[in-house]
Design an enzyme around this catalytic site. Structure first.
Site, short mmCIF file in Angstrom:
data_model
loop_
_atom_site.label_atom_id
_atom_site.label_comp_id
_atom_site.label_asym_id
_atom_site.label_seq_id
_atom_site.Cartn_x
_atom_site.Cartn_y
_atom_site.Cartn_z
N TYR A 1 0.06 1.61 -7.04
CA TYR A 1 1.37 1.26 -5.44
C TYR A 1 1.37 1.19 -4.34
O TYR A 1 -0.61 0.20 -4.13
CB TYR A 1 0.71 3.38 -5.79
CG TYR A 1 -0.34 3.66 -5.31
CD1 TYR A 1 -1.34 3.47 -5.88
CD2 TYR A 1 -0.31 4.75 -4.30
CE1 TYR A 1 -2.52 4.57 -5.69
CE2 TYR A 1 -1.50 4.93 -2.91
CZ TYR A 1 -2.53 4.96 -4.29
OH TYR A 1 -4.00 5.08 -3.62
N ARG B 1 -1.73 -7.22 -2.30
CA ARG B 1 -2.40 -6.55 -3.35
C ARG B 1 -2.28 -6.09 -3.99
O ARG B 1 -2.22 -6.38 -5.88
CB ARG B 1 -2.84 -5.28 -2.14
CG ARG B 1 -4.38 -4.51 -3.40
CD ARG B 1 -5.07 -3.27 -2.01
NE ARG B 1 -4.09 -2.47 -1.62
CZ ARG B 1 -4.70 -1.74 -0.60
NH1 ARG B 1 -5.64 -2.08 -0.04
NH2 ARG B 1 -3.27 -1.13 0.04
N ARG C 1 5.76 6.80 -26.93
CA ARG C 1 4.53 6.25 -26.36
C ARG C 1 3.65 5.61 -27.58
O ARG C 1 3.52 6.30 -28.92
CB ARG C 1 4.16 8.23 -26.65
CG ARG C 1 2.49 8.04 -26.32
CD ARG C 1 2.28 9.88 -25.93
NE ARG C 1 0.54 9.96 -24.68
CZ ARG C 1 -0.01 9.70 -25.82
NH1 ARG C 1 -0.39 9.50 -27.12
NH2 ARG C 1 -1.57 10.04 -25.38
N LYS D 1 -5.26 -1.13 -7.11
CA LYS D 1 -4.79 0.27 -6.81
C LYS D 1 -4.17 1.17 -7.86
O LYS D 1 -2.22 0.84 -7.44
CB LYS D 1 -4.04 0.21 -5.39
CG LYS D 1 -3.66 1.03 -4.87
CD LYS D 1 -3.61 0.75 -3.39
CE LYS D 1 -2.91 2.04 -2.53
NZ LYS D 1 -3.28 2.54 -1.73
N GLU E 1 -16.88 4.51 -0.56
CA GLU E 1 -16.06 4.62 -0.32
C GLU E 1 -15.50 6.78 0.20
O GLU E 1 -16.16 7.34 -0.63
CB GLU E 1 -14.52 4.06 -0.17
CG GLU E 1 -13.84 4.27 -1.36
CD GLU E 1 -13.41 3.25 -2.32
OE1 GLU E 1 -12.17 2.73 -1.45
OE2 GLU E 1 -13.00 2.32 -3.13
N LEU F 1 -11.38 -0.04 -2.92
CA LEU F 1 -10.53 -0.88 -2.71
C LEU F 1 -10.31 -1.66 -2.02
O LEU F 1 -11.34 -1.07 -0.56
CB LEU F 1 -9.25 0.52 -2.93
CG LEU F 1 -8.37 -0.21 -2.76
CD1 LEU F 1 -7.96 -1.17 -4.21
CD2 LEU F 1 -6.54 0.77 -2.42
N1 PMP Z 1 -10.18 2.92 -0.43
C1 PMP Z 1 -9.10 4.02 -1.44
C2 PMP Z 1 -10.05 4.76 -2.46
C3 PMP Z 1 -8.11 4.48 -1.24
O1 PMP Z 1 -7.46 5.01 -1.98
C4 PMP Z 1 -6.84 3.61 0.48
C5 PMP Z 1 -5.67 4.30 0.44
N2 PMP Z 1 -4.61 3.05 0.00
C6 PMP Z 1 -8.10 2.56 0.93
C7 PMP Z 1 -9.27 2.34 0.68
C8 PMP Z 1 -7.58 2.49 2.11
O2 PMP Z 1 -6.98 1.39 1.91
P1 PMP Z 1 -5.99 0.99 3.09
O3 PMP Z 1 -6.18 0.20 4.37
O4 PMP Z 1 -4.59 0.11 2.33
O5 PMP Z 1 -4.63 2.09 2.94
#
Ligand code: PMP
Length: 280
Positions: free
Chosen positions: A33, A52, A100, A147, A179, A203
């Site tokens: 997503y 991304r 499935r 993601k 994070e 991410l």
């Molecule tokens: N880390 C994680 C685990 C996230 O879910 C997000 C939000 N999508 C981010 C970092 C920040 O990414 P972005 O700045 O692209 O929203």
């Protein structure tokens, strides 16, 4: 007013947007997503989000559901049909619906859905006061660079943070902060911004990427390295970034006040320059 949502090529009233119970996004979280912010009716950092997306799809070997031009046209049409001035567009691609089986089905067409949410991004009151975070164990899988919609660990983590009176959980692995559950994590010490380096452990945030560019234009140094919760407690400032929160000051970590409990000068400056660009 009911929203208009997008499902596999059709714009529909939200009550009519439906997908199959056999969809692999639903059965296996077999999908990816993106969330793109909209400010003044304009997409923020759209290019990096789609870069991304391309990478996430490639890593999971899911086909593109449409062309890149069609995807951009869909985003613009969603803004228009929902008269979205400020908020987000959520879009998701899954491997599609099939009987499935764990292995990839031979014949499945990717599912593409999107919807909008109105949000107060620019004048978010949290940005004035700053937010609280708590540290929690990082129980996610090893490919956090993708993601994916497999978000159970972040759901549990964010809930735990809320129940402790915070708005974000900073996840800890091997003694270091990775994070936030839905954001990247930063501290500021002696005028320098410190944030974890990119790897499979986090991410690569699109807001992080924009922040690096803006900070360098502003002459603010960013150091990419791991940091511990103890180091964060002693930081001058702390903040997080994400597409829907932009640059958000943090005033407390695990009940310990950061920077006297007020958003500090570096984070305020970084938010200001981010907003300046987003509003253009
Ligand atoms: N880390 C994680 C685990 C996230 O879910 C997000 C939000 N999508 C981010 C970092 C920040 O990414 P972005 O700045 O692209 O929203």
């Amino acid at each position: 007013m009911a929203r208009t949502v997008f499902v596999n090529g059709e714009y529909l009233p939200e009550s009519e947007g439906k997908i199959s119970i056999f969809d692999r996004g639903f059965l296996f979280a077999d999908g990816v997503y993106e969330v793109t912010a909209v400010v003044n009716g304009k997409l923020v950092d759209y290019g990096p989000h789609m870069e991304r997306l391309e990478r996430s799809l490639k890593e999971l070997r899911i086909d593109w559901p449409c062309t890149k031009d069609e995807l951009l046209a869909m985003h613009l049409e969603m803004v228009k049909r929902n008269d979205l001035k400020e908020g987000i567009i959520y879009m998701q691609v899954t491997r599609g619906a099939a009987d499935r089986t764990f292995n990839f089905p031979k014949e499945s067409k990717p599912t593409l859905i999107a919807f909008t949410q109105v949000m107060n991004l620019v004048n978010n009151p949290n940005a004035t006061t700053g937010v609280r975070v708590v540290t929690i164990p990082d129980i996610r899988w090893a490919r956090r660079d993708i993601k994916s919609v497999m978000l159970l660990a972040p759901v549990l983590g964010k809930q735990e943070a809320y129940e402790k009176g915070a708005t974000e959980g900073w996840m800890v692995e091997d003694g270091f902060i990775t994070e936030g559950t839905s954001s990247n994590a930063y501290i500021v010490k002696d005028g320098k911004v410190i944030t974890r380096e990119l790897s499979n452990s986090i991410l690569a945030g699109c807001t992080r990427r924009a922040l690096f560019r803006l900070a360098s234009e502003e002459g603010i140094e960013i150091v990419e390295r791991k940091f511990t919760a103890e180091e964060a407690y002693a930081a001058d400032e702390a903040f997080l970034t994400s597409a829907s929160q932009f640059v958000m000051p943090i005033i407390e970590i695990d009940g310990k006040r950061i920077g006297g409990g007020q958003p500090g000068p570096v984070v305020r400056k970084l938010r200001e320059i981010f907003l300046e660009e987003a509003g253009k």
